[in-house]
Design a protein around this motif. Structure first.
Motif, PDB file in Angstrom:
ATOM      1  N   GLU A  99       5.726   2.181  -7.006  1.00 19.98           N
ATOM      2  CA  GLU A  99       5.952   3.533  -6.497  1.00 19.98           C
ATOM      3  C   GLU A  99       4.700   4.085  -5.824  1.00 19.98           C
ATOM      4  N   MET A 100       3.517   3.723  -6.320  1.00 20.08           N
ATOM      5  CA  MET A 100       2.282   4.201  -5.699  1.00 20.08           C
ATOM      6  C   MET A 100       2.104   3.625  -4.297  1.00 20.08           C
ATOM      7  N   PHE A 101       2.523   2.365  -4.108  1.00 19.75           N
ATOM      8  CA  PHE A 101       2.490   1.801  -2.755  1.00 19.75           C
ATOM      9  C   PHE A 101       3.370   2.621  -1.817  1.00 19.75           C
ATOM     10  N   ARG A 102       4.563   2.959  -2.289  1.00 18.64           N
ATOM     11  CA  ARG A 102       5.479   3.743  -1.461  1.00 18.64           C
ATOM     12  C   ARG A 102       4.888   5.120  -1.154  1.00 18.64           C
ATOM     13  N   GLN A 103       4.292   5.743  -2.167  1.00 18.96           N
ATOM     14  CA  GLN A 103       3.709   7.064  -1.969  1.00 18.96           C
ATOM     15  C   GLN A 103       2.550   7.020  -0.975  1.00 18.96           C
ATOM     16  N   LYS A 125      10.464  -5.795 -12.084  1.00 21.80           N
ATOM     17  CA  LYS A 125      11.558  -5.866 -11.111  1.00 21.80           C
ATOM     18  C   LYS A 125      11.123  -6.829 -10.005  1.00 21.80           C
ATOM     19  N   PRO A 126      11.481  -8.113 -10.114  1.00 20.18           N
ATOM     20  CA  PRO A 126      11.032  -9.105  -9.125  1.00 20.18           C
ATOM     21  C   PRO A 126      11.354  -8.737  -7.687  1.00 20.18           C
ATOM     22  N   ARG A 127      12.409  -7.958  -7.463  1.00 26.27           N
ATOM     23  CA  ARG A 127      12.733  -7.583  -6.082  1.00 26.27           C
ATOM     24  C   ARG A 127      11.638  -6.729  -5.458  1.00 26.27           C
ATOM     25  N   ASN A 128      10.794  -6.119  -6.311  1.00 24.99           N
ATOM     26  CA  ASN A 128       9.681  -5.344  -5.769  1.00 24.99           C
ATOM     27  C   ASN A 128       8.730  -6.220  -4.965  1.00 24.99           C
ATOM     28  N   ILE A 129       8.596  -7.502  -5.367  1.00 27.35           N
ATOM     29  CA  ILE A 129       7.726  -8.413  -4.630  1.00 27.35           C
ATOM     30  C   ILE A 129       8.211  -8.549  -3.194  1.00 27.35           C
ATOM     31  N   PHE A 130       9.532  -8.683  -3.022  1.00 27.02           N
ATOM     32  CA  PHE A 130      10.088  -8.793  -1.678  1.00 27.02           C
ATOM     33  C   PHE A 130       9.887  -7.492  -0.897  1.00 27.02           C
ATOM     34  N   SER A 131       9.968  -6.358  -1.590  1.00 27.68           N
ATOM     35  CA  SER A 131       9.752  -5.071  -0.920  1.00 27.68           C
ATOM     36  C   SER A 131       8.294  -4.905  -0.494  1.00 27.68           C
ATOM     37  N   LEU A 132       7.379  -5.458  -1.285  1.00 25.68           N
ATOM     38  CA  LEU A 132       5.970  -5.359  -0.950  1.00 25.68           C
ATOM     39  C   LEU A 132       5.588  -6.279   0.202  1.00 25.68           C
ATOM     40  N   MET A 155       1.975  10.122  -9.037  1.00 22.59           N
ATOM     41  CA  MET A 155       0.934   9.125  -9.329  1.00 22.59           C
ATOM     42  C   MET A 155      -0.103   9.036  -8.230  1.00 22.59           C
ATOM     43  N   VAL A 156       0.268   9.434  -7.001  1.00 27.88           N
ATOM     44  CA  VAL A 156      -0.706   9.626  -5.924  1.00 27.88           C
ATOM     45  C   VAL A 156      -0.521  11.048  -5.427  1.00 27.88           C
ATOM     46  N   GLN A 157      -1.564  11.840  -5.528  1.00 28.95           N
ATOM     47  CA  GLN A 157      -1.493  13.247  -5.160  1.00 28.95           C
ATOM     48  C   GLN A 157      -2.132  13.466  -3.796  1.00 28.95           C
ATOM     49  N   LEU A 158      -1.570  14.367  -3.018  1.00 30.90           N
ATOM     50  CA  LEU A 158      -2.116  14.750  -1.729  1.00 30.90           C
ATOM     51  C   LEU A 158      -2.334  16.250  -1.714  1.00 30.90           C
ATOM     52  N   GLU A 159      -3.549  16.662  -1.429  1.00 24.76           N
ATOM     53  CA  GLU A 159      -3.878  18.083  -1.301  1.00 24.76           C
ATOM     54  C   GLU A 159      -4.765  18.255  -0.071  1.00 24.76           C
ATOM     55  N   THR A 160      -4.365  19.127   0.830  1.00 21.28           N
ATOM     56  CA  THR A 160      -5.144  19.374   2.038  1.00 21.28           C
ATOM     57  C   THR A 160      -5.759  20.764   1.968  1.00 21.28           C
ATOM     58  N   ILE A 161      -7.092  20.810   2.071  1.00 20.72           N
ATOM     59  CA  ILE A 161      -7.834  22.067   1.980  1.00 20.72           C
ATOM     60  C   ILE A 161      -8.768  22.155   3.188  1.00 20.72           C
ATOM     61  N   ASP A 162      -8.595  23.200   3.990  1.00 19.44           N
ATOM     62  CA  ASP A 162      -9.450  23.430   5.165  1.00 19.44           C
ATOM     63  C   ASP A 162      -9.550  22.195   6.048  1.00 19.44           C
ATOM     64  N   GLY A 163      -8.429  21.546   6.273  1.00 15.07           N
ATOM     65  CA  GLY A 163      -8.393  20.397   7.165  1.00 15.07           C
ATOM     66  C   GLY A 163      -8.833  19.080   6.558  1.00 15.07           C
ATOM     67  N   ILE A 164      -9.197  19.089   5.275  1.00 13.22           N
ATOM     68  CA  ILE A 164      -9.610  17.863   4.588  1.00 13.22           C
ATOM     69  C   ILE A 164      -8.495  17.456   3.620  1.00 13.22           C
ATOM     70  N   ALA A 165      -7.974  16.243   3.778  1.00 22.39           N
ATOM     71  CA  ALA A 165      -6.929  15.732   2.897  1.00 22.39           C
ATOM     72  C   ALA A 165      -7.578  14.959   1.755  1.00 22.39           C
ATOM     73  N   TRP A 166      -7.254  15.358   0.527  1.00 23.52           N
ATOM     74  CA  TRP A 166      -7.754  14.685  -0.668  1.00 23.52           C
ATOM     75  C   TRP A 166      -6.602  13.869  -1.252  1.00 23.52           C
ATOM     76  N   VAL A 167      -6.731  12.557  -1.186  1.00 21.30           N
ATOM     77  CA  VAL A 167      -5.712  11.633  -1.687  1.00 21.30           C
ATOM     78  C   VAL A 167      -6.230  11.058  -3.007  1.00 21.30           C
ATOM     79  N   THR A 168      -5.502  11.332  -4.099  1.00 23.31           N
ATOM     80  CA  THR A 168      -6.013  11.014  -5.438  1.00 23.31           C
ATOM     81  C   THR A 168      -5.054  10.111  -6.196  1.00 23.31           C
ATOM     82  N   PHE A 169      -5.560   8.943  -6.626  1.00 16.61           N
ATOM     83  CA  PHE A 169      -4.803   8.115  -7.557  1.00 16.61           C
ATOM     84  C   PHE A 169      -4.825   8.812  -8.913  1.00 16.61           C
ATOM     85  N   SER A 170      -3.661   9.057  -9.491  1.00 17.04           N
ATOM     86  CA  SER A 170      -3.631   9.857 -10.716  1.00 17.04           C
ATOM     87  C   SER A 170      -2.919   9.122 -11.854  1.00 17.04           C
ATOM     88  N   ARG A 171      -3.428   7.935 -12.163  1.00 24.03           N
ATOM     89  CA  ARG A 171      -2.987   7.177 -13.343  1.00 24.03           C
ATOM     90  C   ARG A 171      -4.214   6.795 -14.171  1.00 24.03           C
TER      91      ARG A 171
END
Length: 264
Positions: free
Chosen positions: A27-31, A69-76, A1-17
């Motif tokens: 899960e995207m927060f964790r990623q 999952k209410p426990r996610n609130i505590f994890s966040l 859901m969050v993609q990371l691609e590094t090309i020539d020293g540039i990191a492209w971080v993409t939300f993919s939903r």
């Protein structure tokens, strides 16, 4: 859901939903947190670009998915020490800790948590159709993704207070007038590539030193503010007025009246 691609020293971080306007799941927060840690260790890294797949940057928190999952609130929101950053704060503030330039490429909706993450970038290059809003007040909450640290270095006090208190969207031109965005561009990707080409001629050590110095100059000591953000949010989550605000935020009719304000 969050993609990371590094090309020539540039990191492209993409939300993919894109089907959810790239709304943030737990899960995207964790990623994102893991990606920031990965990039911090990359000595070959020259810059980072954060973007959204499809027509929108990020529509904010996917409330339905997180609340299943209410426990996610505590994890966040949980943290070992009051002044430490919790998960939601790290995914916005963490970009400031990277010793390289970070760009947010913004198209379409950039709302709630999406805006907090974009504000964590050093530069925001946006398309004319971009829309911005801090959304927490709509649900009776306060911004808690380290925006109290970031916003004072970007906009005036009164404007920061209004943006945090008023969840109405503003367009790219209004955001530019306020100083929320760096540049409006019909082709934000090309504009970022041009800026990256210019920075490629600068020593990476110089860029790291400059970023660190100006982060210190424009942002106050953060530990107290990080604790206050989390404490106020927990206090609000337990408030009866917050439940009323969440009801009113979902209903366009039959809005309930608020109770007298609690002690602050």
């Amino acid at each position: 859901m969050v993609q990371l691609e590094t090309i020539d020293g540039i990191a492209w971080v993409t939300f993919s939903r894109p089907e959810k306007q790239n709304a943030l799941s737990f899960e995207m927060f964790r990623q994102l947190d893991n990606i920031i840690h990965t990039l911090k260790r990359d000595r070959q890294l020259r810059a980072v670009v954060i973007q959204g797949q499809g027509a929108h940057f990020c529509a904010g928190l996917d409330v339905g998915a997180v609340m299943k999952k209410p426990r996610n609130i505590f994890s966040l929101l949980g943290k070992w020490l009051p002044g430490n950053a919790n998960l939601v704060q790290r995914v916005a503030l963490g970009w400031r800790a990277l010793p390289v330039p970070v760009f947010a490429l913004v198209r379409g909706n950039c709302l709630g948590g999406g805006l907090h993450i974009a504000l964590g970038a050093d530069y925001r290059i946006v398309s004319p159709d971009a829309q911005f809003a801090i959304m927490e007040a709509r649900w009776g909450l306060c911004p808690d993704m380290s925006t109290s640290i970031i916003l004072p270095g970007i906009v005036r006090h009164d404007q920061a207070l209004w943006l945090a208190s008023n969840p109405q969207r503003i367009d790219a031109h209004q955001a530019c007038e306020l100083g929320l965005v760096t540049q409006i561009s019909d082709d934000p990707l090309d504009t970022i590539k041009q800026r990256l080409a210019q920075l490629a001629h600068i020593s990476p050590d110089a860029l790291a030193a400059i970023k660190h110095l100006y982060n210190c100059a424009y942002h106050p000591p953060r530990r107290k503010l990080l604790w206050q953000e989390t404490w106020y949010q927990i206090k609000l989550l337990l408030s009866k007025n917050t439940r009323i605000a969440m009801h009113n935020g979902r209903q366009t009719e039959q809005a309930k009246s608020y109770r007298p304000r609690g002690k602050w």
